[in-house]
Design a protein around this motif. Structure first.
Motif, short mmCIF file in Angstrom:
data_model
loop_
_atom_site.label_atom_id
_atom_site.label_comp_id
_atom_site.label_asym_id
_atom_site.label_seq_id
_atom_site.Cartn_x
_atom_site.Cartn_y
_atom_site.Cartn_z
N ASN A 40 0.83 -1.20 0.00
CA ASN A 40 0.00 0.00 0.00
C ASN A 40 0.87 1.25 0.00
O ASN A 40 1.96 1.26 0.56
CB ASN A 40 -0.91 0.03 1.23
CG ASN A 40 -1.93 -1.09 1.21
OD1 ASN A 40 -2.27 -1.61 0.16
ND2 ASN A 40 -2.41 -1.47 2.38
N GLN A 41 0.36 2.29 -0.62
CA GLN A 41 1.06 3.58 -0.68
C GLN A 41 0.12 4.66 -0.16
O GLN A 41 -1.09 4.52 -0.22
CB GLN A 41 1.44 3.90 -2.13
CG GLN A 41 2.37 2.88 -2.76
CD GLN A 41 3.73 2.87 -2.10
OE1 GLN A 41 4.39 3.90 -2.00
NE2 GLN A 41 4.15 1.70 -1.63
N SER A 42 0.71 5.75 0.33
CA SER A 42 -0.08 6.89 0.80
C SER A 42 0.44 8.17 0.18
O SER A 42 1.64 8.35 0.04
CB SER A 42 0.02 7.03 2.33
OG SER A 42 -0.58 5.94 2.96
N ILE A 43 -0.48 9.04 -0.17
CA ILE A 43 -0.14 10.38 -0.62
C ILE A 43 -0.88 11.32 0.32
O ILE A 43 -2.11 11.27 0.42
CB ILE A 43 -0.56 10.63 -2.08
CG1 ILE A 43 0.21 9.70 -3.01
CG2 ILE A 43 -0.33 12.10 -2.45
CD1 ILE A 43 -0.23 9.79 -4.47
N ILE A 44 -0.14 12.15 1.02
CA ILE A 44 -0.75 13.11 1.94
C ILE A 44 -0.80 14.46 1.24
O ILE A 44 0.22 14.96 0.78
CB ILE A 44 0.05 13.20 3.25
CG1 ILE A 44 0.04 11.85 3.95
CG2 ILE A 44 -0.52 14.29 4.15
CD1 ILE A 44 0.97 11.76 5.15
#
Length: 184
Positions: free
Chosen positions: A53-57
């Motif tokens: 999983n990846q996150s972009i804030i």
């Protein structure tokens, strides 16, 4: 992680179209100019390469363009993943914005439509890395606005929308009428 500083120009620029999406697709970070699509491409590649999983804030001041940046990111994923639903997931997620904004946005001294909440959007991909759905959670950050507003600021939009609709037959059961000399 990667940090991108983006500035809201308050007008449409020709740097977010499909041709630009395709230009950034498959590129390595740093090969092209800094762009929200470069960040999205890196997250997409890392997800596919490492199966994690990846996150972009997306963070910023009121009016900085956070919602627009998130929209461009979703559009990028929908386009490069060649999802059968393509932009339909983006459209469905964004279609919930008017409701979310009515309940969570208010007029402040700096912005007539300021988000007073946080939003977490989770985009789900299948084994082929095509979008299969999305889930949005909102977090109300400013509960005090319900009972107190500073000078030249307002409560949440929904309060005024309900009051303006008080005479509509479908809202009669809510008893939104005037009481004890108060306006509403």
């Amino acid at each position: 992680g990667i940090i991108l500083v983006a500035i809201n120009p308050y007008k449409q620029l020709p740097i977010y179209g499909d041709a630009i999406i395709h230009a950034y697709s498959g590129q390595n970070m740093g090969d092209m100019d800094p762009h929200i699509f470069a960040v999205a491409e890196e997250a997409y590649k890392q997800m596919a390469r490492n199966n994690k999983n990846q996150s972009i804030i997306v963070s910023g001041e009121s009016g900085a363009g956070k919602t627009v940046s998130a929209r461009y990111t979703m559009r990028y994923f929908a386009t490069v993943s060649k999802s059968s639903s393509n932009a339909h997931v983006e459209e469905k997620v964004l279609a919930s914005n008017p409701i979310t904004e009515a309940v969570g946005n208010a007029k402040t001294t700096r912005n007539d439509n300021s988000s007073r909440f946080g939003k977490y959007t989770e985009i789900s991909f299948d084994q082929s890395y095509q979008i299969i759905g999305a889930n949005m959670r909102t977090y109300l950050l400013e509960k005090s606005r319900v009972v107190f507003q500073s000078e030249n600021e307002r409560n949440y939009h929904i309060f005024y929308q309900l009051c303006a609709s008080a005479t509509q037959p479908e809202f009669k059961h809510l008893k939104l009428g005037r009481s004890q000399g108060n306006t509403y």
